[in-house]
Enzyme design. Structure first.
Site, short mmCIF file in Angstrom:
data_model
loop_
_atom_site.label_atom_id
_atom_site.label_comp_id
_atom_site.label_asym_id
_atom_site.label_seq_id
_atom_site.Cartn_x
_atom_site.Cartn_y
_atom_site.Cartn_z
N ASP A 38 0.98 -1.13 -0.05
CA ASP A 38 -0.17 0.02 0.04
C ASP A 38 0.95 1.23 -0.02
O ASP A 38 0.79 2.20 -0.87
CB ASP A 38 -0.96 0.15 1.11
CG ASP A 38 -1.66 1.26 1.28
OD1 ASP A 38 -2.51 1.64 0.38
OD2 ASP A 38 -1.69 2.17 2.42
N GLU A 75 -2.29 -5.18 -3.49
CA GLU A 75 -1.22 -4.73 -2.72
C GLU A 75 -0.04 -5.47 -2.10
O GLU A 75 1.15 -5.09 -2.19
CB GLU A 75 -1.94 -3.84 -1.58
CG GLU A 75 -2.87 -2.68 -2.15
CD GLU A 75 -3.70 -1.95 -1.06
OE1 GLU A 75 -3.85 -0.87 -1.16
OE2 GLU A 75 -3.64 -2.80 0.04
#
Length: 354
Positions: free
Chosen positions: A66, A134
């Protein structure tokens, strides 16, 4: 083709993870070096896998990916749109890295099919694919470094799958999305104005927070209009709700407490068998003592039901005066008794009559 990739191809037939290597090569555009990073990136927490007594899943790689995605996509957007303001760049990056977009990419690229889980309770969760995407970026970063992540996003994602210009100029109403979510879940939503100030050039600047069930979840959203500030506050709140499920639990706990308080019944139940009163105005005070009034008065005062005093005059209608005579009037009561002469005269008069 680089030498390292050629070596990996030569070794590939002897590896147990041959099928996974081929699948990842198709997805990310190159062969992994350290396969265990990618294996962990595709391992959902529901599997309950442990090593040395500690749980092993893709949550830590998701956290890392992320952060890397924000940096890489921010870098790409910065280069692609020279001269654009910070707000435009931030919104464009947010639309690319938002969980729904990543979830669609994971499904389109075949990442979702590689996720290992216990097979229960994940079919309805739209975040599983985005989380795995992610985590995969986090694995690429650990395996090949930042430049490999940049190349993956530029060549594989933004060149083949996402049109960055269309994404940038497509309006996304974050406030409407947040309102829709809150209404669907019957959650109370407010937008709180934190501050309003003027910059050095005189331009107004607003700061808002989105408040769900009295709980502030997002960071403060700034903007040069109330609409822009509320949009930014909504975007930050949505991001936090997606990335930190514990805050969703906090919101619903507050909602449950509010609805529980609203639904608490009152203990006092009205009585239905008492007669209906005919007089709704009751005077609970004791009757006043008779007042001493002079014998000669120009006008008597009458106490009306509304508490006002009105003098009696000759101009009052006759029928109204007749009605007043029938009222319980104490105005002729005086504290003075008859004199001795009056008593003797009255007795003589009574004797004379007999």
């Amino acid at each position: 083709m680089k030498m390292n990739d050629l070596v990996d191809i030569i070794r590939l037939p002897f590896r147990k993870e041959k099928e996974l290597y081929l699948s990842l090569r198709k997805i990310i555009g190159f062969y992994p070096r350290s396969i265990h990073f990618y294996q962990q990136a595709l391992m959902h927490k529901s599997l309950g896998h442990k090593e040395k007594g500690k749980p092993v899943n893709n949550e830590r790689l998701e956290f890392l990916g992320d952060a890397v995605l924000d940096s890489v996509v921010g870098h790409i957007v910065f280069k692609h749109f020279p001269g654009k303001k910070e707000g435009f760049l931030t919104n464009t990056r947010s639309k690319i890295v938002q969980r729904e977009t990543l979830g669609r990419l994971a499904k389109e690229m075949g990442i979702s099919q590689l996720i290992v889980s216990n097979g229960h309770g994940n079919s309805h969760n739209s975040y599983v694919g985005g989380n795995a995407f992610e985590a995969l970026v986090g694995a690429i970063y650990l395996d090949r470094g930042y430049d490999a992540c940049m190349r993956f996003m530029e060549k594989r994602i933004l060149k083949e799958l996402i049109n960055i210009d269309k994404v940038a100029f497509k309006e996304v109403n974050f406030k409407s999305k947040l309102i829709e979510w809150s209404q669907k879940n019957k959650v109370k939503l407010d937008f709180r104005l934190i501050k309003q100030e003027a910059e050095s050039n005189g331009s107004p600047k607003f700061t808002y927070q989105a408040v769900l069930e009295g709980t502030v979840l997002g960071e403060e959203g700034d903007g040069y209009s109330k609409k822009e500030a509320q949009q930014n506050a909504s975007r930050l709140t949505l991001q936090r709700l997606r990335k930190e499920p514990q805050f969703i639990d906090k919101v619903f706990a507050a909602k449950s407490e509010r609805t529980r308080m609203d639904e608490v019944p009152t203990t006092a139940v009205p009585v239905t068998d008492e007669p209906t009163p005919t007089n709704f105005i009751q005077d609970s005070a004791p009757h006043p003592m008779p007042q001493v009034k002079p014998k000669k008065q120009k006008a008597a005062k009458l106490e009306r039901f509304d508490g006002t005093d009105e003098p009696e005059t000759a101009s009052r209608p006759t029928e109204k005066k007749a009605a007043e005579k029938d009222e319980f009037d104490l105005s002729d009561i005086t504290s003075e008794g008859p004199s001795r002469e009056d008593i003797i005269a009255a007795a003589e008069e009574a004797a004379f009559k007999e």
